[in-house]
Scaffold this active site. Structure first.
Site, PDB file in Angstrom:
ATOM      1  N   ASP A 287       0.862  -1.159   0.000  1.00  0.00           N
ATOM      2  CA  ASP A 287       0.000   0.000   0.000  1.00  0.00           C
ATOM      3  C   ASP A 287       0.914   1.228   0.000  1.00  0.00           C
ATOM      4  OD1 ASP A 287      -3.215   0.563   1.616  1.00  0.00           O
ATOM      5  OD2 ASP A 287      -2.128   1.713   0.105  1.00  0.00           O
TER       6      ASP A 287
HETATM    7  C1  GLC Z   1      -4.358   4.167  -0.276  1.00  0.00           C
HETATM    8  C2  GLC Z   1      -5.257   3.023   0.154  1.00  0.00           C
HETATM    9  C3  GLC Z   1      -5.364   1.911  -0.848  1.00  0.00           C
HETATM   10  C4  GLC Z   1      -5.280   2.478  -2.251  1.00  0.00           C
HETATM   11  C5  GLC Z   1      -3.887   3.050  -2.434  1.00  0.00           C
HETATM   12  C6  GLC Z   1      -3.683   3.666  -3.816  1.00  0.00           C
HETATM   13  O1  GLC Z   1      -3.543   4.546   0.788  1.00  0.00           O
HETATM   14  O2  GLC Z   1      -4.981   2.446   1.426  1.00  0.00           O
HETATM   15  O3  GLC Z   1      -6.596   1.229  -0.606  1.00  0.00           O
HETATM   16  O4  GLC Z   1      -5.522   1.457  -3.211  1.00  0.00           O
HETATM   17  O5  GLC Z   1      -3.568   4.008  -1.434  1.00  0.00           O
HETATM   18  O6  GLC Z   1      -4.540   4.751  -3.980  1.00  0.00           O
END
Ligand code: GLC
Length: 739
Positions: A287
């Site tokens: 993430d």
């Molecule tokens: C965010 C979220 C995740 C998302 C990613 C990209 O922090 O936790 O669910 O897909 O970043 O946007």
């Protein structure tokens, strides 16, 4: 010198053509092509394929990099996210396939969570439909639209189980139950990935957030997750496994730690469970900067060590952290990371780029005409309206005040009655609120003779100056429809609430309207279960509509006026108060189960144990009656299937759909077991007066659990089999599994 340069240029041209000949030949097997290409890559180019950056088109996390085009040109970045539309994708892809040495195409990822341009209900709302076909259709449309806009990878489905409505990200998931959550996870993967990876109307799915992210202590986002392995495997892991076994191409690690180790550096999760137990062959992406955040977790001293921990645990791609880009080469040179592990990570990424067909045609997702004709098409809007109607849950309908009839004088009130901007909810992709149909527009589309409107108050704040006008139009109406709830940004990421009542003075407005003496129908628009006991007590009717997206107003109007008979059931328990949280239907008995006649039992002295509305609950404009469940054998052998039949009758005056739910209780086992667990469900349409024999089959897997020694299996003994239209009003039959 000149001759030498010319010779070098010709040799390079020959070399590149050889590359083109080798790896661009679609007839070769993907594995062969990936290995061919890998063999030609420098370590820097390999690390580039393990790097994912956002562009400045939007940020979904705390940092954003400048100069991403140079990163592409230099081969330092092989994947992008938050970049879409055919024009922008084509521009960026051109840099990768024309200005780099090996011309490896980019992946383009985006959070297409509940629609790209046509916005569908938030996933928690869709889960309330219990309609797997509708949920798959929703994901199919979202994928078709996003892939028509240049994208080939979505960071969905989010499958985190949660029992805590304080946590804002419950809006992105499928609620509290592993059985419902697993079936929905499978449906969403099918919808996203379509017939096969490589089709131009499909994308790579990304199961997130692996794992256990939905159980943060105190419901506070990003907080510690701490639970037994038994709990973890029984209640939280199943939907991830279901999604992986349904073929999800990628997995995203979660921000939280599990058993003291951050998921992004957790070898047990990423290698032992994901790859060895489940056989996952795709790639794992972190993430947003979650590698870097392992320094904050306190398990590594610096980013470089965090990168080594992540790669060695099984993380293939670094989202936005630039850790692999800055340190992985040195880590390999120091022997802290094996080149073979880097190669395997790169191979996993290249395989999917080959399977997507990007080497044959890097611009295959960049068709302007397809983009124009696909986005927000009438068919997609119709699909959104259908899924939205099915997601609405009728929580109360005193004296059948609903459905309304079009001759009634209606007072439409509330801060969300004419609102569009909140309807697309959080994580709303490329959705545009202006494309939404507000509740006021949806009702107005029915050409009602008598419709008055007053906002009454805002979602937040203490201003009650609008109450008087609202009360005035209420007094002049036959019935009051009041739309209240949350703002879209009050749920979603980094949006936990310690207080889960209605914000501002909305509850006061509703209670004042009730005093006006006309039936009050409350329309809830929210991203989480809310504690609304006073409204539950005093409103004549309540519709839970979540955030329904582009067709919200039409869908709610369809239900309000009976053009669609509501069939939704709650995927998550509604508490009476936040003090009951976490509250869920599949609780354990405890040694002192609640007994209203005894002080010394598990209870509160200031609150009931029971929820305001239980898991699986939802009413209809008709009524359904259940016969006693029947089993094909009262005693069955371990390993034998058990057939359950229950007769369902539509005992009301109009056609309707009922979600027949099947629960099981293991009465005595080597480890404590829930008082009931959902093991199956079927959504059945019946005409008025029609009856149907509904059949379920339970297998040994359905009776299995993590026994005292943590092996997974069934144990002989007695079980209660329960059937009904929610998790409380159930009819049961007892059976025995023989040795
Ligand atoms: C965010 C979220 C995740 C998302 C990613 C990209 O922090 O936790 O669910 O897909 O970043 O946007």
């Amino acid at each position: 010198m000149k001759k030498l340069n010319c010779l070098f240029f010709l040799l390079n041209l020959l070399y590149l053509n050889t590359i083109q000949a080798q790896i661009y030949r679609p007839s070769a097997a993907t594995e062969r092509r990936a290995n061919d290409l890998l063999a030609k890559m420098t370590l820097d180019e390999k690390i580039g394929q393990l790097t994912l950056y956002t562009t400045d088109w939007g940020s979904t996390g705390p940092t954003i990099r400048e100069g991403y085009k140079n990163d592409i040109r230099s081969g330092a970045c092989g994947n992008l996210f938050n970049s879409h539309t055919v024009g922008f994708v084509r521009e960026l892809q051109r840099v990768a396939v024309e200005e780099t040495r090996l011309k490896i195409p980019l992946l383009f990822g985006f959070d297409v969570i509940h629609g790209y341009k046509t916005i569908f209900p938030i996933p928690l709302g869709e889960a309330a439909s219990w309609d797997l076909e509708a949920i798959e259709k929703s994901a199919r449309v979202a994928s078709a639209e996003a892939s028509a806009a240049g994208l080939n990878w979505t960071f969905a489905p989010m499958v985190d189980i949660s029992r805590d409505p304080r946590w804002g990200r419950v809006m992105e998931g499928a609620g509290e139950d592993p059985c419902l959550g697993s079936r929905i996870a499978e449906a969403r993967v099918r919808g996203i990935q379509g017939k096969k990876i490589g089709d131009t109307d499909a994308m790579l799915a990304c199961v997130k957030h692996f794992a256990g992210y939905g159980a943060p202590i105190a419901g506070r986002d990003y907080n510690t997750v701490d639970m037994s392995e038994r709990y973890f495997r029984e209640f939280y892991l199943p939907p991830y496994e279901a999604a992986v076994r349904a073929g999800a191409a990628t997995v995203m690690t979660s921000f939280n730690d599990y058993d003291g180790v951050p998921a992004t550096g957790n070898n047990y999760l990423l290698t032992d469970i994901l790859r060895k137990e489940w056989g996952f062959r795709g790639f794992v992406v972190t993430d947003y900067t979650s590698i870097n955040e392992m320094v904050n977790h306190g398990v590594t001293a610096d980013d470089k060590a965090a990168g080594e921990l992540a790669l060695n645990a099984g993380v293939d791609m670094d989202m936005q952290g630039a850790v692999y880009q800055r340190f992985l080469k040195k880590s390999v040179q120091e022997g802290k990371v094996k080149m073979a592990d880097v190669d395997e990570a790169v191979r996993r990424v290249l395989r999917l780029k080959f399977e997507l067909g990007l080497f044959e045609d890097p611009y295959k997702f960049c068709d302007e005409t397809r983009q124009t004709t696909t986005l927000l098409s009438p068919e997609h809007r119709a699909a959104a309206r259908d899924v939205s109607r099915k997601s609405i849950v009728l929580l109360k309908n005193e004296n059948n005040v609903l459905p309304l009839n079009k001759s009634q004088k209606i007072a439409l009130i509330g801060p969300l009655a004419d609102n569009k901007s909140e309807l697309i909810g959080n994580w709303n992709g490329a959705g545009n609120a202006n494309d939404c149909v507000s509740l006021q527009e949806g009702i107005a589309n029915l050409r009602l003779a008598n419709l008055a409107f007053a906002r009454g108050c805002e979602v937040e704040g203490t201003d009650k100056s609008g109450f008087a006008e609202a009360l005035r139009i209420a007094q002049n109406a036959d019935v009051v429809v009041v739309a209240v709830g949350e703002k879209a940004m009050m749920s979603g990421e980094a949006a936990s609430r310690a207080d889960i009542t209605l914000p501002g003075v909305q509850e006061e407005l509703v209670l004042e309207l009730v005093k006006a003496g006309k039936p009050v129908i409350v329309i809830l628009m929210n991203g989480r279960p809310l504690a609304i006991p006073k409204i539950a007590e005093s409103a004549a009717a309540i519709l839970e509509t979540w955030w329904l997206g582009t067709e919200a107003g039409n869908a709610i109007a369809d239900v309000l006026f009976g053009d669609y008979n509501p069939s939704g059931k709650l995927p998550m328990t509604f508490p009476r108060s936040v003090g009951q949280v976490p509250i869920f239907y599949n609780e354990k008995s405890t040694g002192r189960p609640f007994d209203p006649n005894s002080k010394w039992t598990s209870k509160y002295i200031d609150e009931e144990n029971s929820p305001l509305y239980p898991f699986g609950f939802g009413l209809s404009y008709t009524t359904f009656s259940y016969g006693e469940p029947k089993v094909d054998k009262a005693v069955f052998k371990k390993g034998e299937n058990l057939q359950i039949t229950v007769s369902l009758k539509n005992s009301g005056s109009r056609a309707g759909e009922e979600v027949v739910q099947l629960y099981v209780r293991d009465l005595v086992a080597s480890a404590t077991r829930p008082v009931k667990e959902l093991k199956g469900f079927q959504k059945i349409m019946l005409k008025a007066g029609e009856s149907r024999e509904v059949k379920f089959t339970l297998t040994e897997q359905d009776f299995s659990f993590y026994r005292r020694d943590m092996t997974f299996g069934a144990e002989p003994g007695e079980f209660d089999i329960m059937v009904g239209g929610n998790s409380v009003d159930l009819k049961k039959v007892r059976v025995r599994m023989a040795d």
